[in-house]
Each structure stands twice: as structure tokens, then as C-alpha cells.
Design an enzyme around this catalytic site. Structure first.
Site, PDB file in Angstrom:
ATOM      1  N   HIS A 265      -6.049   1.920  -4.695  1.00 43.76           N
ATOM      2  CA  HIS A 265      -7.184   1.181  -4.142  1.00 43.76           C
ATOM      3  C   HIS A 265      -7.578   0.043  -5.075  1.00 43.76           C
ATOM      4  CE1 HIS A 265      -8.481   4.504  -1.204  1.00 43.76           C
ATOM      5  NE2 HIS A 265      -7.393   4.953  -1.816  1.00 43.76           N
TER       6      HIS A 265
ATOM      7  N   GLN B  13       5.051  -2.144 -11.963  1.00 43.50           N
ATOM      8  CA  GLN B  13       6.025  -2.131 -10.879  1.00 43.50           C
ATOM      9  C   GLN B  13       6.478  -3.520 -10.462  1.00 43.50           C
ATOM     10  OE1 GLN B  13       6.296   0.989  -7.861  1.00 43.50           O
ATOM     11  NE2 GLN B  13       5.461  -0.529  -6.442  1.00 43.50           N
TER      12      GLN B  13
ATOM     13  N   HIS C  56       8.056   5.984  -1.875  1.00 44.32           N
ATOM     14  CA  HIS C  56       7.252   6.849  -1.008  1.00 44.32           C
ATOM     15  C   HIS C  56       6.614   6.049   0.116  1.00 44.32           C
ATOM     16  CE1 HIS C  56       4.360   4.810  -3.408  1.00 44.32           C
ATOM     17  NE2 HIS C  56       3.322   5.530  -3.031  1.00 44.32           N
TER      18      HIS C  56
ATOM     19  N   TRP D   1       1.473   1.469   0.814  1.00 45.18           N
ATOM     20  CA  TRP D   1       1.419   0.080   1.274  1.00 45.18           C
ATOM     21  C   TRP D   1       1.565  -0.907   0.125  1.00 45.18           C
ATOM     22  CZ3 TRP D   1       2.793  -2.389   5.215  1.00 45.18           C
ATOM     23  CH2 TRP D   1       2.321  -3.667   5.513  1.00 45.18           C
ATOM     24  N   ASN D   2       0.994  -0.604  -1.034  1.00 40.11           N
ATOM     25  CA  ASN D   2       1.167  -1.503  -2.167  1.00 40.11           C
ATOM     26  C   ASN D   2       2.644  -1.640  -2.522  1.00 40.11           C
ATOM     27  OD1 ASN D   2      -1.605  -2.027  -2.564  1.00 40.11           O
ATOM     28  ND2 ASN D   2      -1.843  -0.148  -3.743  1.00 40.11           N
ATOM     29  N   SER D   3       3.345  -0.518  -2.607  1.00 43.64           N
ATOM     30  CA  SER D   3       4.771  -0.557  -2.927  1.00 43.64           C
ATOM     31  C   SER D   3       5.562  -1.252  -1.825  1.00 43.64           C
ATOM     32  CB  SER D   3       5.302   0.870  -3.131  1.00 43.64           C
ATOM     33  OG  SER D   3       4.753   1.453  -4.298  1.00 43.64           O
TER      34      SER D   3
ATOM     35  N   GLU E 185       4.969  -5.010  -2.108  1.00 40.77           N
ATOM     36  CA  GLU E 185       5.549  -5.516  -3.351  1.00 40.77           C
ATOM     37  C   GLU E 185       7.057  -5.643  -3.205  1.00 40.77           C
ATOM     38  OE1 GLU E 185       4.120  -2.844  -6.305  1.00 40.77           O
ATOM     39  OE2 GLU E 185       2.141  -3.759  -6.412  1.00 40.77           O
TER      40      GLU E 185
ATOM     41  N   GLN F 127       2.149   6.402   5.065  1.00 39.82           N
ATOM     42  CA  GLN F 127       3.499   6.104   4.584  1.00 39.82           C
ATOM     43  C   GLN F 127       4.563   6.164   5.681  1.00 39.82           C
ATOM     44  OE1 GLN F 127       3.884   8.735   1.190  1.00 39.82           O
ATOM     45  NE2 GLN F 127       2.046   7.873   0.259  1.00 39.82           N
TER      46      GLN F 127
END
Length: 477
Positions: free
Chosen positions: A24, A351, A366, A369-371, A374, A391
Site C-alpha cells: 500500500h 525490485q 505472485h 498489482w505493484n509487481s 512493474e 492476484q
């Protein structure tokens, strides 16, 4: 008599409030920095709970910390939620925690707003993120415009919206078969497994540790619903219209989703975890696009069986790997690093620096949303291993909309086998037709995402317009 020019609007002061979790803090802090850079004189105050603030700024004393790393126009001021030493699931009752932080957090945030006004820095707009609807209620009590910053995909927002508006029964009836299809207004047909996990259960199972979170999500939508009588609510979203056009359009008659992302400005100072730069030296020693990067985020704790399968799957690929594995997902006596001959295991890393590194050719993720964004913005193809919450929806976007991933096939709740992980890595890293198409689309969508978020792109224009309207007090409240 000379005409007097109209007074120029005062620069706005945004108070950006977020829940104390890494997933967050990252997007909200990035948005806060983008807001500060959008127009000259814009003031931003960033606020998360004391427990997270202390970890962001480890020099803070054990007493209630004040402001840290401040500039004249950008401040960090934490609020107290009554759990200043953090939430410990082994000690604290989750239901009590969620109800308590609402009361204490609201009182603390109100005091911050009042103190800022008394010091000549009145807040003119509040932006709150996931699980922070109580901040909107504080804003309304003080008649300050406020807006939700949606930190998941717009597709997840649209699914939740329809779920809470007449489709809960349809989804529940279909949930018995994870391969069954569900069609929601304006969205392509999706399998049950592609929907957020919170709406795939009844929300009343005592054995489900996350069932108490669905009411928290509903509260966010109820808070938005309260605005509709005045005007359609506006929701800022960490996405771009080009990435999720169908989802934005599917709720446009009731809610205006304003894509202002993906926001990927450097927010390393917001990290709650400390990284060792040794992994960067290791990456520098690897060949271009040769490394499999593996990370399941900051929350998921993997079962011993799953860790073993991932370890075996990575070894079977015979490719170098960098694996981010939390300490609480390890077990005594495990030989995870293989002497660094093939791979390296770390507790945390920056990351974005990893994804931008020339050596990384694949991201086993996984699908947080951030990953997800990115990877998208760095043009890195993925192997999707979704676990829970949004996810599965993010994996669906990567697989069915963008075509940038190979998704593992596994029964819900089951361990991903080493052979299945190896199969998907080989699809993405290999030179076959399917892998080449995934790589091509990863590059294509990277360009689209960067164009939208870059100078003059749709998200950039949206954010600038939003700031101008706040500065000009054009929002009726």
C-alpha cells in the site's frame, strides 16, 4: 478604472493517507511524489501508521515520532492507529484490530488536519487508499474534498462494483466450479479463479482467515456510493486507460475511474524492509536475459512444501536465479542458495532495480498489482503464480489481455509442482514460438504503459488536470 486581474488559485495541499503495509505504501508514496512534482507550489503531506513510519525511518525514537525527511513542500507525518508497535497476528485479534484502528486512526488523523490548519498549512484535498474509508469520513466531517486511490487494477474495481450491485448471487452460484465462466457487465467472460479471492468464498467461513476483509472492501464501495447523489464519484487508479479500457468503461455510468498510473517513481525510502546490495553485484556477473527472478511479495508466507517445489523447479531449469524469500518462509537446515553456483536467495531487494537489470529475463511472480505493473513497465515477461486477493485477476490480465505471461496450472490451494514451474519458465525463457510471442508482447505493452504514464500521456494529463481542478476549487463538496 483599471481592470483587476482575477486572483490566482492557491497551490493545493494534499494529505495522502495509506494503510501500513508495503504493498500500500509503495504506490501511494509514488503518487504523493508525482502530485508534488505536478505543479509549482503544490504541498503534500504523506501519512501512514506510526508502526510503518518507524520502519521507514529507522532513526525514529521509540516515542511517538514526528516529522522526518521533510522539505518545505513535502512532509511525512504519521497517524496513530492504536497499534504503534505493529499488528502481530499471534497476539492480536484481527476483528478487534480492524475496528480499533478505525476509531483511533480517525481521531489521530483529525488532529493532524487541525494542527496543519493551525500552522497555516490547511489541507485542501485528502487522498486515501485501500482499507482507509475512515479517512474519507474524517474529510467529510471537515468538508475537505477526498478521493479514493485504487491500488489494484481497474478490472478488480469493476468486478467488486458489480459484485456489490446485484451480481453476488450469480458469482456465488458459479463458485462451486473454478473453471466455470462468469460474465459481468462490460467485461469479458472470466473463470471463477480469475475473480478476487474474497468474493469466491461466502465471507462467513470461520476457517477462512481473510473472510473479515470483505466487509472492509464493501465499506470502501459504500463510502463511494454515498457520493453518487451529489455527483458520480471520481476514483484515482494506479493504471492507465490504455491498459484496462473495458474495465474503465464497464462502470463509467456510475463511477469515473481516472487512470493516473502506473506510478513507478523511485520510492525506495518507503521500504519497510532492508536490502543488501550483494544481489546487484551478483546480477552484474550474469549474462544478459539469463536470470529467473522469483518473488512472492511482502505478505505471503509459503508452505515448506511449496518452497521445496520452487527450489527443485529452479534447479531443474539449470538457469541462474535470484529468489526473494522471507525469513518466515524458510526452515531450519534448508540449503536454498546452492552455494550461489546457480542461484542466490535474499530476504529483500529493490525490485524495480532488479527488473530493470539487463540480466533478468523472466519474473516468477505472485501477481500482486505493484509487481504486475512493474514487470509490465520494465518489459519483463512473467510466470504467473497467483495466490489470493486480486492476484488471480492480475494473472488473467497478463495472460488473456496483454499476453505477457505463462500462467501455472494448479488446483486452487494446491502446491505448484516443480515440473509445472519449470515448464512455464522454459516457455518464457526458451526460444519457442510461444515464448517469443510473450517477449514481443511484453515489449509492446511496456511501450504503451510508458507512453500513458510519461510526459503528455493520458495518465500524465489526467493527474495534471486533477491537480489544477483541486487548486481552482472546481470540485463541489
Amino acid at each position: 478604472m483599471e481592470n483587476t486581474p482575477p486572483p490566482q488559485p492557491s497551490p493545493p495541499h494534499f494529505l495522502v493517507v495509506t494503510y501500513p503495509a508495503q504493498g500500500h505504501i509503495n504506490p501511494t508514496l509514488r503518487l504523493a511524489k508525482r502530485l508534488a512534482a505536478t505543479a509549482a507550489g503544490t504541498r503534500v503531506t504523506f501519512s501512514t501508521a506510526v508502526s510503518a513510519h518507524r520502519r521507514m525511518f529507522t532513526s525514529s525514537s521509540s516515542s511517538f515520532p514526528g516529522q522526518h525527511n521533510n522539505t518545505p513542500l513535502f512532509s511525512y507525518i504519521p497517524y496513530s492507529n492504536g497499534f504503534d508497535d505493529g499488528y502481530d497476528p499471534d497476539k492480536h485479534d484481527a476483528s478487534h484490530y480492524l475496528s480499533h484502528i478505525t476509531i483511533v486512526g480517525a481521531n489521530s488523523l483529525a488532529a493532524i488536519i487541525d494542527d496543519l490548519a493551525a500552522s497555516g498549512r490547511p489541507v485542501t484535498c485528502i487522498i486515501y487508499s485501500f482499507f482507509m474509508s475512515w479517512a474519507a469520513k474524517v474529510a467529510r466531517d471537515r468538508r475537505i474534498p477526498c478521493f479514493l486511490f485504487w491500488i489494484q487494477p481497474a478490472t478488480a474495481f469493476a468486478i467488486y462494483w458489480h459484485y456489490f450491485h446485484d451480481y453476488a448471487g450469480i458469482i456465488a452460484a458459479s463458485a462451486v466450479d473454478t473453471s466455470g465462466l462468469v460474465t459481468l457487465p462490460g467485461l469479458p467472460s472470466m473463470r471463477i479463479r480469475d475473480l478476487p479471492s474474497f468474493i469466491r468464498s461466502t465471507g462467513s467461513d470461520d476457517n477462512d482467515p481473510y473472510s473479515i476483509l470483505l466487509p472492509q472492501i464493501k465499506d470502501m464501495f459504500d463510502t463511494l456510493e454515498a457520493e453518487i447523489d451529489k455527483q458520480p464519484p471520481r476514483v484515482l487508479a494506479n493504471t492507465a486507460a490504455e491498459l484496462e479500457a473495458a474495465a474503465v468503461a464497464s462502470v463509467a455510468d456510475r463511477v469515473e475511474i481516472i487512470g493516473v498510473g502506473p506510478v513507478l517513481d523511485d520510492a525506495a525510502e518507503g521500504s519497510l524492509f532492508k536490502a543488501d546490495d550483494a544481489y546487484l553485484e551478483w546480477l552484474d556477473s550474469q549474462e544478459e536475459r539469463s536470470v529467473v527472478y522469483v518473488s512472492f511479495g511482502s505478505i505471503s508466507v509459503l508452505k515448506k512444501e511449496q518452497v521445496e517445489e520452487i527450489m527443485n523447479g529452479l534447479k531443474e531449469t539449470q538457469r541462474p536465479y535470484l529468489w526473494v524469500l522471507r525469513k518466515d518462509s524458510r526452515w531450519k537446515g534448508a540449503n536454498l542458495e546452492d552455494g550461489r553456483k546457480q542461484g542466490m536467495v535474499v530476504e529483500w531487494c529493490e525490485q524495480r532495480r532488479v527488473l530493470e537489470h539487463r540480466a533478468v529475463g523472466c519474473f516468477v511472480t505472485h501477481c500482486g498489482w505493484n509487481s504486475t505493473v512493474e514487470a509490465l513497465m520494465c518489459g519483463v515477461p512473467t510466470v504467473a503464480v497467483p495466490q489470493w486477493t486480486d492476484q488471480g485477476t492480475n494473472a488473467w490480465l497478463m495472460e488473456s489481455v496483454w499476453g505477457t505471461t505463462a500462467r501455472v496450472e494448479v488446483e486452487e490451494g494446491e502446491v505448484v509442482a516443480a515440473e509445472e514451474l519449470r515448464r512455464c519458465v522454459e516457455i518464457v525463457m526458451g526460444e519457442g514460438k510461444e515464448g517469443e510471442e510473450i517477449k514481443r508482447k511484453a515489449t509492446l505493452w511496456m511501450k504503451k504503459g510508458r507512453e500513458a504514464a510519461g510526459e503528455g500521456g493520458s495518465s500524465d494529463r489526467n493527474l495534471k488536470t486533477f491537480v489544477e481542478e483541486i487548486a481552482g476549487s472546481n470540485f463541489v463538496y
